[in-house]
Design a protein around this motif. Structure first.
Motif, PDB file in Angstrom:
ATOM      1  N   THR A 181       0.829  -1.218   0.000  1.00 13.94           N
ATOM      2  CA  THR A 181       0.000   0.000   0.000  1.00 13.94           C
ATOM      3  C   THR A 181       0.860   1.264   0.000  1.00 13.94           C
ATOM      4  O   THR A 181       1.988   1.266   0.508  1.00 13.94           O
ATOM      5  N   VAL A 182       0.289   2.330  -0.526  1.00 11.76           N
ATOM      6  CA  VAL A 182       0.990   3.616  -0.613  1.00 11.76           C
ATOM      7  C   VAL A 182       1.322   4.120   0.797  1.00 11.76           C
ATOM      8  O   VAL A 182       2.414   4.639   1.062  1.00 11.76           O
ATOM      9  N   GLU A 183       0.376   3.944   1.734  1.00  8.77           N
ATOM     10  CA  GLU A 183       0.575   4.431   3.111  1.00  8.77           C
ATOM     11  C   GLU A 183       1.784   3.743   3.745  1.00  8.77           C
ATOM     12  O   GLU A 183       2.599   4.369   4.406  1.00  8.77           O
ATOM     13  N   HIS A 184       1.878   2.449   3.520  1.00  7.25           N
ATOM     14  CA  HIS A 184       2.997   1.707   4.090  1.00  7.25           C
ATOM     15  C   HIS A 184       4.316   2.187   3.481  1.00  7.25           C
ATOM     16  O   HIS A 184       5.292   2.415   4.195  1.00  7.25           O
ATOM     17  N   HIS A 185       4.321   2.382   2.180  1.00  7.85           N
ATOM     18  CA  HIS A 185       5.553   2.840   1.502  1.00  7.85           C
ATOM     19  C   HIS A 185       6.029   4.164   2.081  1.00  7.85           C
ATOM     20  O   HIS A 185       7.203   4.329   2.390  1.00  7.85           O
ATOM     21  N   SER A 186       5.100   5.111   2.232  1.00  3.97           N
ATOM     22  CA  SER A 186       5.582   6.429   2.687  1.00  3.97           C
ATOM     23  C   SER A 186       6.003   6.355   4.162  1.00  3.97           C
ATOM     24  O   SER A 186       6.940   7.044   4.565  1.00  3.97           O
ATOM     25  N   ALA A 221       9.357  -5.023   5.794  1.00  4.99           N
ATOM     26  CA  ALA A 221       8.337  -5.863   6.430  1.00  4.99           C
ATOM     27  C   ALA A 221       8.134  -5.497   7.889  1.00  4.99           C
ATOM     28  O   ALA A 221       7.003  -5.316   8.343  1.00  4.99           O
ATOM     29  N   LEU A 222       9.213  -5.372   8.656  1.00  9.12           N
ATOM     30  CA  LEU A 222       9.046  -5.172  10.100  1.00  9.12           C
ATOM     31  C   LEU A 222       8.260  -3.894  10.428  1.00  9.12           C
ATOM     32  O   LEU A 222       7.407  -3.892  11.313  1.00  9.12           O
ATOM     33  N   PHE A 223       8.511  -2.817   9.680  1.00  5.63           N
ATOM     34  CA  PHE A 223       7.789  -1.584   9.994  1.00  5.63           C
ATOM     35  C   PHE A 223       6.306  -1.662   9.667  1.00  5.63           C
ATOM     36  O   PHE A 223       5.536  -0.785  10.033  1.00  5.63           O
ATOM     37  N   ASN A 224       5.933  -2.741   9.001  1.00  4.57           N
ATOM     38  CA  ASN A 224       4.513  -2.958   8.747  1.00  4.57           C
ATOM     39  C   ASN A 224       3.725  -3.065  10.061  1.00  4.57           C
ATOM     40  O   ASN A 224       2.580  -2.634  10.153  1.00  4.57           O
ATOM     41  N   TYR A 225       4.366  -3.636  11.077  1.00  4.56           N
ATOM     42  CA  TYR A 225       3.703  -3.782  12.379  1.00  4.56           C
ATOM     43  C   TYR A 225       3.240  -2.425  12.906  1.00  4.56           C
ATOM     44  O   TYR A 225       2.278  -2.321  13.635  1.00  4.56           O
ATOM     45  N   LEU A 226       4.011  -1.408  12.559  1.00  6.15           N
ATOM     46  CA  LEU A 226       3.757  -0.079  13.110  1.00  6.15           C
ATOM     47  C   LEU A 226       3.019   0.804  12.124  1.00  6.15           C
ATOM     48  O   LEU A 226       2.167   1.614  12.525  1.00  6.15           O
ATOM     49  N   SER A 227       3.314   0.645  10.824  1.00  2.30           N
ATOM     50  CA  SER A 227       2.711   1.558   9.848  1.00  2.30           C
ATOM     51  C   SER A 227       1.202   1.418   9.877  1.00  2.30           C
ATOM     52  O   SER A 227       0.479   2.374   9.678  1.00  2.30           O
ATOM     53  N   TYR A 228       0.739   0.197  10.181  1.00  2.00           N
ATOM     54  CA  TYR A 228      -0.695  -0.004  10.124  1.00  2.00           C
ATOM     55  C   TYR A 228      -1.446   0.750  11.226  1.00  2.00           C
ATOM     56  O   TYR A 228      -2.596   1.102  11.047  1.00  2.00           O
ATOM     57  N   CYS A 229      -0.781   1.020  12.354  1.00  2.00           N
ATOM     58  CA  CYS A 229      -1.550   1.701  13.409  1.00  2.00           C
ATOM     59  C   CYS A 229      -1.190   3.179  13.523  1.00  2.00           C
ATOM     60  O   CYS A 229      -1.382   3.769  14.566  1.00  2.00           O
ATOM     61  N   GLN A 230      -0.669   3.741  12.461  1.00  2.00           N
ATOM     62  CA  GLN A 230      -0.307   5.158  12.514  1.00  2.00           C
ATOM     63  C   GLN A 230      -1.438   6.049  13.000  1.00  2.00           C
ATOM     64  O   GLN A 230      -1.230   6.924  13.812  1.00  2.00           O
ATOM     65  N   GLU A 231      -2.645   5.795  12.471  1.00  2.19           N
ATOM     66  CA  GLU A 231      -3.758   6.687  12.796  1.00  2.19           C
ATOM     67  C   GLU A 231      -4.074   6.705  14.278  1.00  2.19           C
ATOM     68  O   GLU A 231      -4.343   7.746  14.864  1.00  2.19           O
TER      69      GLU A 231
END
Ligand code: ME8
Length: 494
Positions: A97-102, A229-239
């Protein structure tokens, strides 16, 4: 206010359909999530696919598909498996996803700005199968022991590196002050031993990969697996990061333990984040003594397995045969034996005895609890709670079935079928026996609900027990006869 509980599965590579090993990790996370839900916690349970990988590019090319077309198809396949296994995840997340990339780019920039990422040039051996560099000491006969058929690549290219060596002391101090960071403890010991051996900086980018997230400070390179991959754990709960981060539990296999226990904390510190509370590390299993591999046709599809037998048989076997953290061998015959002994015989026998007698006698049970068994019940309840807290699922299950055996033995001793309903003393004894077993089988079923939810809720409803049974003044047993757990026959595939 409800406590929050944030649990994650591993971020599975999207280029393969999940097999029984992946299902083990997801079912484990599902049981723990259910346990927390039943305690009234607010649960976030995430599962994911790791898409920005060279493996995905290779698989898409093999299938003559566009990369994203292939990734979309595989994301759908993964969801089908998790839905087929009734995994109650709250979100399914993709790394494309774009959100994860940025977000990943923001994290890379932070670490670059504070000097933790630097440019270097190295010549190393690289295994495409593991997506990691190999040291001479990792090799067996000059080959990667996990992928002996994949030739090792000798890479010489510009790379960016993360200064892991800088975090050695901080990591050691952290492990010392957080003895529960990794469970089970043998897996923690392995990590500590490895760190003691000295940490080397690791590469965070590749020049040759084209699919992935470009480095913000050098777009000629893309970051690969760990940062991505690892930052995916965190990128998803940014909001709602403040509410959910840090994660309470990452469920992972031993193959990715070092990356989660060593790289991930250092990367989080570098980017200014708190660390997850705990890692639960599982062992790996083989099938009939062999590593699962498509070439020898021993890969077990968990959904097909459940269609052949059922989900409860799979779950019972996985979590009693493989104590968390240990390796083991999957043996279908044993799975069926376990199911027949523990669910079809022990539990169903108990329920059936109470229902049969109660119905025959048109009995309204008083809710009486025999004090003779109280110590055993309390002992079981305590052991069950402690085991679940320690994620010792095997013990939680073993204790449950041992308690069911106690209840069956109690019925054997009381011999309710010999009691005379016309005799007032016998009536009392009959009520004492059936009530005690009903009340305690109900609490046993409630404890086993995170594992076998549908059938355990059915037991609770067949026993006619309201959730708040203290308010209720008599049990009315319902007239429902189909066996809850019918015996299974082992079926060969030949
Ligand atoms: O490693 N027995 O993804 P992956 C038990 N994307 N569990 C097994 C198993 C087996 N034989 N085989 C796999 C990746 N597993 C990376 C991770 S994370 C930032 C990136 C389970 O698809 C086990 O939990 O190879 C293992 O850690 C996970 O699947 C690896 O999944």
């Amino acid at each position: 206010m409800a406590k929050k509980f944030f649990i994650t599965t591993p971020i599975y590579y999207s280029n393969g359909i999940p097999h029984i090993g992946h299902a083990y990790a997801s079912l484990l996370a599902d049981i723990i999530a259910h346990d927390h839900l039943s305690k009234g916690d607010e649960v976030k349970f995430l599962t994911w696919v790791d898409e920005n990988s060279q493996k995905v590019v290779e698989s898409a090319t093999e299938k003559n598909m566009e990369i994203m077309e292939y990734a979309d198809m595989m994301a759908g396949e993964h969801q089908k498996v998790w839905n087929g296994l009734d995994i109650g995840y709250t979100s399914f997340v993709r790394t494309s996803t774009v959100e994860h990339h940025s977000f990943v780019q923001k994290m890379l920039q932070k670490s670059y700005d504070n000097g933790d990422i630097y440019e270097g040039r190295y010549e190393w051996l690289y295994c495409v199968g593991c997506e990691s560099f190999k040291k001479e000491s990792d090799l067996v006969d000059g080959k990667c022991p996990d992928h002996p058929n994949k030739p090792l690549e000798v890479l010489s290219e510009k790379n960016y590196f993360f200064k892991l060596s800088k975090y050695q002391k901080r990591l050691e101090e952290f492990y010392e002050s957080h003895p529960d960071f990794i469970t089970p403890s043998n897996r923690f010991t392995e990590v500590k031993e490895f760190v003691k051996g000295g940490l080397e900086d690791f590469s965070v980018s590749r020049e040759t990969n084209k699919f992935g997230i470009p480095l913000p400070f050098d777009p000629s390179q893309v970051t690969y697996v760990w940062y991505d991959a690892l930052f995916n754990y965190l990128s998803y709960c940014q909001e709602d990061e403040k509410k959910w981060w840090p994660a309470d539990l990452h469920v992972i296999g031993k193959d990715i333990a070092r990356f989660h226990a060593i790289y991930w904390p250092a990367m989080l510190w570098s980017a200014g984040y708190e660390l997850p509370h705990q890692l639960l590390i599982t062992g790996h299993f083989t099938v009939n003594g062999q590593k699962m591999s498509k070439t020898i046709w021993n890969v077990i599809d968990p959904v097909l397995w459940c269609e052949k037998y059922n989900r409860d048989a799979l779950l019972l076997y996985l979590f009693t045969a493989f104590p968390i953290g240990q390796d083991g061998d999957f043996d279908e015959k044993q799975a069926i034996q376990q199911y027949n002994a523990r669910l079809a015989n022990n539990i169903w026998n108990l329920l059936n005895r109470v229902l049969t007698l109660s119905l025959k006698l048109d009995w309204i049970l008083s809710g009486y609890e025999d004090p003779l068994l109280e110590a055993k019940r309390n002992d079981y309840q305590l052991k069950y709670s402690l085991s679940m807290e320690a994620y010792d699922l095997k013990n939680a299950l073993d204790e449950g079935f041992a308690f069911a055996t106690e209840l069956n033995q109690y019925v054997d001793t009381m011999k309710p079928w010999k009691l005379d309903i016309m005799d007032s003393n016998d009536r009392k004894l009959l009520d004492q026996c059936l009530s005690t077993v009903s009340v305690w089988l109900t609490s046993l079923a409630s404890n086993l609900s995170p594992f076998f939810e549908i059938k355990m809720q059915e037991i609770i409803s067949r026993l006619g027990v309201e959730k708040d049974w203290k308010k209720w003044d008599g049990f009315k047993i319902f007239e429902k006869w189909e066996p809850l757990y019918a015996r299974l026959e082992y079926k060969t595939d030949e």
